[in-house]
Write an enzyme that holds these catalytic residues in place. Structure first.
Site, PDB file in Angstrom:
ATOM      1  N   PHE A 137       0.859  -1.188   0.000  1.00  0.00           N
ATOM      2  CA  PHE A 137       0.000   0.000   0.000  1.00  0.00           C
ATOM      3  C   PHE A 137       0.892   1.233   0.000  1.00  0.00           C
ATOM      4  O   PHE A 137       1.714   1.411   0.886  1.00  0.00           O
ATOM      5  CB  PHE A 137      -0.933   0.032   1.220  1.00  0.00           C
ATOM      6  CG  PHE A 137      -1.926   1.154   1.128  1.00  0.00           C
ATOM      7  CD1 PHE A 137      -3.102   1.018   0.399  1.00  0.00           C
ATOM      8  CD2 PHE A 137      -1.669   2.381   1.724  1.00  0.00           C
ATOM      9  CE1 PHE A 137      -3.999   2.062   0.261  1.00  0.00           C
ATOM     10  CE2 PHE A 137      -2.573   3.440   1.600  1.00  0.00           C
ATOM     11  CZ  PHE A 137      -3.743   3.274   0.868  1.00  0.00           C
ATOM     12  N   ASP A 222       9.255   2.694   1.533  1.00  0.00           N
ATOM     13  CA  ASP A 222       8.115   3.476   2.018  1.00  0.00           C
ATOM     14  C   ASP A 222       8.000   3.262   3.520  1.00  0.00           C
ATOM     15  O   ASP A 222       7.561   2.206   3.979  1.00  0.00           O
ATOM     16  CB  ASP A 222       6.852   2.990   1.277  1.00  0.00           C
ATOM     17  CG  ASP A 222       5.585   3.697   1.748  1.00  0.00           C
ATOM     18  OD1 ASP A 222       5.606   4.324   2.826  1.00  0.00           O
ATOM     19  OD2 ASP A 222       4.563   3.594   1.043  1.00  0.00           O
ATOM     20  N   LYS A 251       2.604  10.567   8.118  1.00  0.00           N
ATOM     21  CA  LYS A 251       1.891  10.205   9.344  1.00  0.00           C
ATOM     22  C   LYS A 251       2.391  10.936  10.598  1.00  0.00           C
ATOM     23  O   LYS A 251       2.093  12.100  10.784  1.00  0.00           O
ATOM     24  CB  LYS A 251       1.926   8.688   9.520  1.00  0.00           C
ATOM     25  CG  LYS A 251       1.073   7.954   8.456  1.00  0.00           C
ATOM     26  CD  LYS A 251       0.890   6.506   8.810  1.00  0.00           C
ATOM     27  CE  LYS A 251       0.158   5.708   7.757  1.00  0.00           C
ATOM     28  NZ  LYS A 251      -1.280   5.823   7.782  1.00  0.00           N
TER      29      LYS A 251
HETATM   30  C1  LIG Z   1       2.942   2.409   3.804  1.00  0.00           C
HETATM   31  C2  LIG Z   1       2.045   3.535   3.425  1.00  0.00           C
HETATM   32  N1  LIG Z   1       2.383   4.315   2.392  1.00  0.00           N
HETATM   33  C3  LIG Z   1       1.620   5.356   2.018  1.00  0.00           C
HETATM   34  C4  LIG Z   1       0.448   5.634   2.667  1.00  0.00           C
HETATM   35  C5  LIG Z   1      -0.391   6.799   2.215  1.00  0.00           C
HETATM   36  O1  LIG Z   1      -0.220   7.867   3.092  1.00  0.00           O
HETATM   37  P1  LIG Z   1      -1.287   9.046   3.111  1.00  0.00           P
HETATM   38  O2  LIG Z   1      -2.572   8.451   3.534  1.00  0.00           O
HETATM   39  O3  LIG Z   1      -0.714  10.050   4.071  1.00  0.00           O
HETATM   40  O4  LIG Z   1      -1.351   9.584   1.716  1.00  0.00           O
HETATM   41  C6  LIG Z   1       0.044   4.846   3.747  1.00  0.00           C
HETATM   42  C7  LIG Z   1      -1.217   5.117   4.443  1.00  0.00           C
HETATM   43  O5  LIG Z   1      -1.724   4.345   5.207  1.00  0.00           O
HETATM   44  C8  LIG Z   1       0.866   3.770   4.143  1.00  0.00           C
HETATM   45  O6  LIG Z   1       0.532   2.970   5.147  1.00  0.00           O
END
Ligand SMILES: Cc1ncc(COP(=O)(O)O)c(C=O)c1O
Length: 394
Positions: A137, A222, A251
């Protein structure tokens, strides 16, 4: 207005883009939140790893109040004092060369994807493919969604951005086989969060490091969910003894203020003026909050506490197994944990909510918790007790 009225109006006026719970939160302090009826909940989810130091942390609140009366935004034509200070602090903490600030995790990943494309174009003769993980994700914007290896999120929005190849997580030979003469980068989470809290194996990551070296690929990690202490290290890559070329964060960095960041080493430091930007890019409030969250992260002993509490929770879950046959297993790293059940997790999540505990049904059968890194023993015990009582009813 009471909780139900807020929910009813919310259903009419707030877009129906996610399955919201029928609860309207009105305030939070530490690991406790209250809904509009005054009902109290223990929060084991921290807004999905955003309020990592609890809600309404006094130092974050104070920094935001002060910043609000100082300066909020001046555009990318200028530096802000707090922006420079925060970038310096992030570089000191991580050892990276430079930082790009943005407003969310998806946006940080968009920047990483563009960097990978530029790397391919300028260093690898036009290669453009990025290998990402199945069950990953990376966010909901079209680029980040295209990187996300889960067809269910992409279905309604096809065609997604071309140039992504998906390989099975923790299966090195699948990644080796996915490399083509067009591959320029790989991108993955070190613990898959939304995919169900699955940690990478050390052998898998060691193999990927070698693969990137051999093929001269950019290694993008990520750390939007795993970063900044969640797994018991400042960055999850520290568990694996390496430093990727690019790391994305979001976050908890902004302590609740929308914020994202991209860290690059020299190999990946490729943006030149005009390549990439965003009008606000975090902004004064995010920078000020970020200075506090990084200070809180570096409190002596905090990472050891995260590891200790994570182990304590997993040991506690294990100790319930005999009494509670609905428990299958647990997994995770630090305070990023999942409890695998033999029953639908959504029902358990809703029963926990009713009983005053916020947890998340991350897959059909797994409950995820992401408690505050500084959750008190009392709140932790009280939350676990609620969980146990709820599970005993199934
Ligand atoms: C691993 C990861 N990358 C990217 C995102 C996306 O982040 P945002 O919701 O701040 O766009 C999330 C959101 O849960 C995430 O868990």
């Amino acid at each position: 207005m009471n909780n139900q009225t807020f929910v009813e109006i919310g259903k009419k006026v707030v877009m129906n883009n996610v399955a919201r719970l029928p609860v309207t939160i009105s305030k939070g302090i530490g690991s406790r939140v209250w809904d509009a009826d005054g009902k109290e909940y223990i929060d084991f989810l921290t807004g999905i790893s955003v309020a990592n130091y609890g809600h309404s942390h006094p130092e974050i609140t104070k920094a935001l109040q002060e910043q609000a009366g100082k300066i909020l935004h001046m555009s990318n034509y200028f530096y802000l004092e707090e922006q420079v200070q925060l970038a310096e602090e992030l570089i000191k903490l991580s050892g990276y060369e430079q930082v790009f600030f943005c407003n969310s995790g998806a946006e940080a990943n968009e920047a990483a994807i563009k960097l990978a494309r530029k790397y391919g174009k300028t260093k690898l003769g036009g290669k453009f493919e990025i290998i990402t993980a199945k069950q990953s994700f990376h966010g909901r914007t079209l680029g980040a969604l295209s990187a996300t290896g889960q067809p269910k999120y992409q279905e309604s929005f096809q065609p997604v951005v071309p140039g992504f190849v998906y390989a099975e997580y923790n299966n090195l030979s699948a990644w080796e086989a996915a490399v083509t003469d067009q591959t320029c980068a790989i991108m993955l989470e070190l613990v898959q969060g939304e995919g169900g809290v699955t940690p990478a194996t050390p052998e898998f990551i060691a193999g990927l490091i070698k693969l990137c070296q051999e093929k001269d690929l950019l290694f993008i990690v990520d750390e939007v969910q795993t970063g900044l202490g969640r797994t018991g290290k400042y960055f999850a890559y520290e568990h694996f003894g390496f430093q990727p070329d690019v790391v994305t964060l979001a976050k908890s960095l902004g302590g609740g203020v929308p914020f994202g960041a991209l860290l690059v080493n020299q190999k990946a430091n490729l943006f030149t003026p005009g390549d990439h930007s965003t009008t606000i890019g975090g902004g004064g409030m995010a920078f000020a909050a970020g200075m506090v969250t990084l200070k809180l992260l570096q409190q002596p002993g905090l990472m050891a506490e995260v590891v200790r509490k994570g182990k304590y929770i997993q040991d506690t879950w294990e100790s319930w197994k005999n009494e509670l046959p609905v428990i299958k297993s647990s997994r995770g790293l630090g305070l990023m944990l999942a409890l695998e059940l033999t029953i639908p997790s959504k029902q358990v999540m809703l029963a926990c909510l009713e009983a005053g505990l916020i947890v998340n049904a991350v897959t059909e059968t797994a409950l995820r918790i992401l408690p505050a890194l500084n959750i008190t023993e009392d709140d932790l015990e009280a939350g676990l007790q609620i969980m146990k009582n709820v599970l005993a009813k199934f």
